[in-house]
Design a protein around this motif. Sequence first.
Motif, PDB file in Angstrom:
ATOM      1  N   ASN A   2      -3.331   1.000   4.959  1.00 29.28           N
ATOM      2  CA  ASN A   2      -3.714  -0.279   4.364  1.00 29.28           C
ATOM      3  C   ASN A   2      -4.095  -0.062   2.894  1.00 29.28           C
ATOM      4  OD1 ASN A   2      -6.237   0.895   4.495  1.00 29.28           O
ATOM      5  ND2 ASN A   2      -7.162  -0.651   5.806  1.00 29.28           N
ATOM      6  N   LYS A   3      -4.462  -1.138   2.193  1.00 28.12           N
ATOM      7  CA  LYS A   3      -4.750  -1.041   0.757  1.00 28.12           C
ATOM      8  C   LYS A   3      -5.927  -0.128   0.450  1.00 28.12           C
ATOM      9  CE  LYS A   3      -2.815  -5.475  -0.454  1.00 28.12           C
ATOM     10  NZ  LYS A   3      -3.024  -6.791  -1.037  1.00 28.12           N
ATOM     11  N   ASP A   4      -6.925  -0.098   1.318  1.00 28.60           N
ATOM     12  CA  ASP A   4      -8.097   0.747   1.088  1.00 28.60           C
ATOM     13  C   ASP A   4      -7.830   2.197   1.476  1.00 28.60           C
ATOM     14  OD1 ASP A   4      -9.497  -1.481   0.230  1.00 28.60           O
ATOM     15  OD2 ASP A   4     -10.196  -1.949   2.272  1.00 28.60           O
ATOM     16  N   GLY A   5      -6.856   2.434   2.329  1.00 26.91           N
ATOM     17  CA  GLY A   5      -6.524   3.778   2.769  1.00 26.91           C
ATOM     18  C   GLY A   5      -7.402   4.301   3.887  1.00 26.91           C
ATOM     19  N   ASP A   6      -8.257   3.425   4.466  1.00 29.55           N
ATOM     20  CA  ASP A   6      -9.152   3.885   5.528  1.00 29.55           C
ATOM     21  C   ASP A   6      -8.576   3.661   6.924  1.00 29.55           C
ATOM     22  OD1 ASP A   6      -9.348   1.166   5.336  1.00 29.55           O
ATOM     23  OD2 ASP A   6     -11.508   1.085   5.685  1.00 29.55           O
ATOM     24  N   LYS A   7      -7.551   2.831   7.051  1.00 28.82           N
ATOM     25  CA  LYS A   7      -6.891   2.574   8.331  1.00 28.82           C
ATOM     26  C   LYS A   7      -5.381   2.626   8.121  1.00 28.82           C
ATOM     27  CE  LYS A   7     -10.494  -0.261  10.369  1.00 28.82           C
ATOM     28  NZ  LYS A   7     -10.814  -1.517  11.036  1.00 28.82           N
ATOM     29  N   TYR A   8      -4.686   2.874   9.213  1.00 33.26           N
ATOM     30  CA  TYR A   8      -3.232   2.922   9.124  1.00 33.26           C
ATOM     31  C   TYR A   8      -2.616   2.415  10.421  1.00 33.26           C
ATOM     32  CZ  TYR A   8      -3.614   7.281  11.797  1.00 33.26           C
ATOM     33  OH  TYR A   8      -3.888   8.222  12.757  1.00 33.26           O
ATOM     34  N   ASP A   9      -1.353   2.015  10.330  1.00 29.65           N
ATOM     35  CA  ASP A   9      -0.558   1.632  11.488  1.00 29.65           C
ATOM     36  C   ASP A   9       0.370   2.808  11.797  1.00 29.65           C
ATOM     37  OD1 ASP A   9      -1.766  -0.847  11.305  1.00 29.65           O
ATOM     38  OD2 ASP A   9      -0.106  -1.743  10.191  1.00 29.65           O
ATOM     39  N   HIS A  10       0.371   3.210  13.053  1.00 32.21           N
ATOM     40  CA  HIS A  10       1.173   4.366  13.477  1.00 32.21           C
ATOM     41  C   HIS A  10       2.406   3.854  14.217  1.00 32.21           C
ATOM     42  CE1 HIS A  10       1.901   8.501  14.703  1.00 32.21           C
ATOM     43  NE2 HIS A  10       2.156   8.039  15.915  1.00 32.21           N
TER      44      HIS A  10
END
Length: 150
Positions: A89-97
Amino acid sequence: MRRVAPLILLGFVAIVAGVGRVYYLRLKAQAAAAPVKPKKLPPGTSATFHGWTYSHTSSQKTVVKIEAEDFQELDGKDELTGVTLDIFNKDGDKYDHVHSAKAEYDIAHGVLYSDGEVDITLNIPKNEQPTDRLMSIKSSGVSVESKTGK
């Protein structure tokens, strides 16, 4: 001088035989130490790679990370097998796998496309265990732009 001539000739023959023997032994040792020739690529294949990775960063943050077990470039088309894709995501703290058995990647346009079954897990925390239940989606015919993550 007539008695020495056969000895000189014998000396030349001994020197040539010694040099030839050393040359043959070194040539044989060099052939034994030569690296194994790689396997020939199948027709139409210009490159293969095992353990391929690609990542795109923007503003010091990773946008997309793609990993594949095997990579093949076939007639200008890149085919990946055992593909995992992380879209941050934009913040880099979460992602989609995203996981797919097979996909095609167009590096020039930055588009990854999978025609087969795709497993998508949304909003995974980057450096910690998830506190909530994660949403999983199964789909097919999915395409992703690697530069934007869309």
